[in-house]
Design an enzyme around this catalytic site. Structure first.
Site, PDB file in Angstrom:
ATOM      1  N   TRP A  73      44.838  60.767   5.173  1.00 40.73           N
ATOM      2  CA  TRP A  73      45.783  61.292   4.182  1.00 40.73           C
ATOM      3  C   TRP A  73      47.108  61.666   4.864  1.00 40.73           C
ATOM      4  O   TRP A  73      48.180  61.491   4.299  1.00 40.73           O
ATOM      5  CB  TRP A  73      45.167  62.512   3.498  1.00 40.73           C
ATOM      6  N   HIS A  74      47.014  62.176   6.103  1.00 42.83           N
ATOM      7  CA  HIS A  74      48.228  62.594   6.797  1.00 42.83           C
ATOM      8  C   HIS A  74      49.113  61.415   7.182  1.00 42.83           C
ATOM      9  O   HIS A  74      50.332  61.536   7.221  1.00 42.83           O
ATOM     10  CB  HIS A  74      47.879  63.400   8.062  1.00 42.83           C
ATOM     11  N   GLY A  75      48.529  60.291   7.478  1.00 40.65           N
ATOM     12  CA  GLY A  75      49.366  59.160   7.873  1.00 40.65           C
ATOM     13  C   GLY A  75      48.549  57.890   8.007  1.00 40.65           C
ATOM     14  O   GLY A  75      47.345  57.939   8.303  1.00 40.65           O
TER      15      GLY A  75
END
Lengths: 331, 504
Positions: free
Chosen positions: B325-327
């Site tokens: 989700w972060h990257g």
């Protein structure tokens, strides 16, 4: 205490601090420091010499990469045009560099911009620019937007007052500083021969740990200043050409998207770019005291490359052909 | 538009605040609500007008799906098919913008003839997608009952949380945007809001950006210039503090901004580096994301109800998805998996050793901090090669740089050679190592020794020894103004830097 009273004290304190900063800025306007006075004298000397050069002339506008890296005399002789090197320092930013160059540019002239890569990412003033502006740059300050002015108001250090008092208290300091600045301007504006360092020093140490980022800040102060200068020049029938700044061979030269962005930026402004980034890159043995300062041999190599590039450049040839007729029509 | 930019501080925020209170006074709470919605959309459009299209599409689709889900639930009919469709649409939108090129890149690496597409990532898409997935699930469970469209748009787009969270719930925000609630609101929360905003801004511009100057050069060039022992530790610790002050600073600013309008956002940080275990760390770091992952992923997967092995697998899955989700990159997936592994070990430790194996608090805190710092290397590195170079540096495999003069003095009595560290003659760059050491020490004193901003501003119980509790007293008003002015001066003397979580 009520929230209203809290807010009142908060706002009054904030306004007081802003007022104090404003008073500090106002007090310091026109107060010279040694560094500021040197920069102002240096720019003044360049304006005097540049203005004396007849139109049409090619004026090189950039920081010290051009100052140390392009021989205006040789360039002029080889291209049969008048060339003046208005290279200052990259730390002064593209705003002041272009603003001061406007004082010597006349209709029919051309400006060549080998601006440093940092100019395209430039946002806020460095100390040397603040010093120079508070010493002699009120006209430049007036030309800025309120937000840019705010930068300068908040950027000036109160202790600068002491620097100024100390500088002015020294007998003959101003005269000596002005003489030093005048000595540092070569006849065609470039770095005089005696100003090159005698020995090459370690120049590439900074690049390994902190690689040079080729980055264009689209809406940034640097890009805006360049765009505004191009518009100013075009409105006065002054041709503008751009080229790449001198640097040591950069490892990312082949792949970095930043170069393409700079080229696209100039294309949007209607400015042709002369040559490729590699044309301005030199091996370490041809560099002097910085990774963007060629030594004397490097200056000769880079100047010769520029001669060849300009000879083959359509925009330059068009300006050279049209230069005289433009001048006569304006007059 | 960045919270730490001039245009936000001097133009947008004063104009929106003035417009909000004026609209409320002259035309009523509904007008203030519409004003705030329009201002939030303008705030978002400042980052790229073209990104309004996916945002609007997402809002419209989720609003109508959510409404239908609520009706279905109320009438006792099945909600699962529509809920699955709604979630798939949200994940599809996020996947298209965020993960398409990641997928194509992996296919290319596997030998398939693919080329990357030019897809610009809409700002804040990860946040508003998760916010609305939570809304759909709540709606299907009968937990989202208010459906005023303007209020819904404001719930999703309210500018303090739109770009980088906190991830908010429909049930905690919608009632606050009701005209009656907005009508009741006054200036009372403004002082605490301004104080919290100033603390957040200070964390960002005075601390996070200073740490960034230490960490970034080494991380950016790690793949081509692997750092030595001190360089790697300096960069790792600097980034550990940078991301904390950056993201918690952002969250403080978001909470402070919302308070200025009388809105309370959920707390997102509670001194995570004071945690004495990884479990505790995830209860105090990016709390609203942890809450989302727990409620909408971990528990639906079975949580801890299906045996120990299944719980450990669930933890790994949840953390890997959290990382992704972060990257869109393998470094983020590995970062998530590493934290998942930490959690598995933490749970196993509790089960196997029980209370008898409890460490002293200081040792547990230090160990947790080091584990978290170690994992940040993956999070920050641009590539696996860069991460490998930093890890090699942390273990001394890239040697240790000592000046030639010091090497000459040491002669044959070199303690490091005993440890197997290769000594490299050379000089440190300007900022290493004492400046990094001093700054990291300051960072440690702040994160371990001081109450956090929530405690200072009264949103969490302050520790007994704390003397920093916020009050509406003249001294606090003056301190608040001085802090804000110092931050504004710094903002004006350097380039405005982006928040790390703006990229997600």
């Amino acid at each position: 205490m009520t929230a209203g009273r809290y807010l009142l004290i908060f706002v009054v304190t904030l306004c007081g601090l802003v007022l104090l900063t404003g008073v500090n800025a106002w007090l310091q306007t026109g107060m010279p420091t040694r560094n500021g006075y040197y920069i102002c004298s240096y720019i003044h000397e360049k304006i005097v010499r540049g203005s004396a050069m007849p139109t049409p002339k090619l004026v090189i506008v950039a920081g010290s990469n051009a100052l140390a890296g392009i021989d205006a005399q040789i360039l002029g002789e080889r291209l049969s045009v008048h060339v003046f090197n208005f290279g200052l320092s990259a730390s002064l930013g593209p705003g002041l560099q272009t603003f001061e160059s406007e004082k010597i540019l006349r209709p029919g002239d051309a400006a060549l911009l080998p601006l440093e890569y940092t100019a395209y990412d430039y946002e806020t003033p460095e100390n040397s620019l603040v010093d120079a502006v508070y010493t002699c740059g009120t006209d430049y300050l007036r030309s800025l937007s309120w937000r840019e002015k705010l930068f300068f108001v908040l950027a000036v250090r109160p202790q600068r007052i002491l620097d100024s008092l100390l500088f002015r208290s020294q007998r003959g300091a101003m005269r000596m500083t002005a003489a030093l600045a005048a000595r540092d301007v070569g006849p065609y504006g470039q770095r005089p021969g005696g100003n090159f360092p005698l020995h090459q020093v370690a120049i590439d140490t900074g690049l390994a740990a902190e690689p040079l980022l080729i980055h264009l800040r689209g809406g940034g102060a640097g890009a805006k200043a360049i765009a505004s200068f191009v518009a100013w020049a075009h409105a006065r029938r002054i041709a503008v050409l751009a080229t790449w700044p001198n640097t040591i061979d950069l490892p990312q030269a082949a792949s970095d998207r930043g170069f393409a962005r700079i080229r696209e930026f100039y294309a949007r402004l209607g400015v042709a770019m002369v040559g490729a980034p590699r044309d301005a890159m030199l091996p370490a043995r041809l560099m002097g005291d910085r990774f963007y300062h060629p030594n004397r041999a490097g200056m000769a190599v880079r100047t010769e490359r520029l001669v060849q590039l300009l000879r083959g450049d359509a925009a330059f040839c068009h300006w050279r052909q049209a230069g005289l007729s433009t001048v006569s029509s304006v007059r | 538009m960045l919270f730490n930019s001039d245009i936000f501080l001097f133009e947008f925020l004063p104009a929106v605040l003035a417009g909000f209170f004026l609209a409320k006074r002259i035309a009523g709470a509904r007008a203030a609500q519409i004003w705030l919605t329009l201002a939030s959309l303008a705030f978002y459009a400042a980052g790229g007008v073209r990104f309004l299209l996916p945002l609007s599409a997402s809002i419209f689709a989720n609003y109508f799906v959510g409404r239908t889900l609520t009706r279905l639930h109320a009438s006792g009919r099945k909600t699962a098919p529509l809920l699955a469709t709604g979630i798939a649409l949200n994940i599809g939108l996020l996947a298209w913008y965020k993960y398409t090129n990641f997928l194509l890149g992996n296919l290319q690496a596997a030998g398939f003839p693919t080329t990357a597409l030019h897809i610009a990532l809409p700002i804040g898409i990860s946040f508003y997608t998760f916010t609305q997935i939570a809304f759909l699930v709540d709606a299907a469970r009968g937990g989202a009952e208010e459906y005023d469209f303007v209020r819904y748009v404001l719930f999703v787009t309210f500018f303090p949380h739109l770009i980088a969270g906190p991830i908010v719930h429909h049930r905690e925000m919608m009632p606050q945007f009701a005209p009656r609630r907005l009508e009741q609101g006054s200036f009372d929360l403004l002082p605490a809001g301004i104080m919290l905003f100033a603390i957040g801004l200070a964390k960002k511009v005075l601390l996070a950006d200073s740490f960034a100057a230490m960490a970034s050069p080494i991380f950016d060039s790690a793949a081509t210039a692997p750092p030595d022992l001190l360089g790697a530790w300096g960069a790792t610790l600097s980034y550990t503090f940078q991301i904390y002050f950056d993201f918690s600073g952002y969250s403080d600013m978001a909470l402070g901004l919302a308070l200025m309008f009388g809105i309370r956002l959920p707390v997102n940080f509670l001194s995570p580096y004071k945690s004495t275990s990884i479990i505790e760390f995830w209860r105090s770091w990016h709390m609203t994301l942890s809450r989302f992952l727990r409620d909408y992923l971990y528990i639906p997967l079975g949580g801890n109800r299906k045996g120990r092995l299944r719980r450990h697998v669930n933890l790994l899955i949840v953390m890997a998805i959290g990382g992704l989700w972060h990257g869109a990159g393998w470094t983020f997936v590995l970062w998530g998996l590493l934290h998942g592994t930490y959690l598995v070990i933490n749970h196993a430790w509790i089960r196997l050793a029980g209370a008898s194996a409890a460490m002293p608090v200081w040792a547990a805190r230090l160990l947790t901090f080091l584990c978290v710092a170690f994992a940040w290397v993956l999070f920050r590195s641009d590539s696996l090669e860069a991460a490998r170079a930093i890890y090699a540096g942390l273990f001394g495999l890239n040697g240790i740089t000592l000046s030639p003069e010091l090497l000459a003095v040491l002669g044959h009595h070199q303690p490091f050679t005993v440890l197997g560290l290769q000594l490299v003659p050379g000089y440190f760059q300007d900022t290493l190592p004492w400046q990094v050491g001093a700054l990291c020490l300051l960072g440690l004193i702040i994160v371990w020794g001081l109450p956090n901003s929530m405690e200072i501003c009264g949103f969490a119980p302050a520790p007994a020894w704390s003397k920093f509790a916020f009050h509406t007293r003249p001294a606090y008003a003056v301190a608040n103004a001085v802090l804000l002015f110092a931050c504004i001066s710094v903002v004006n003397s350097g380039a405005v830097s982006e928040f790390i979580y703006y990229r997600f």
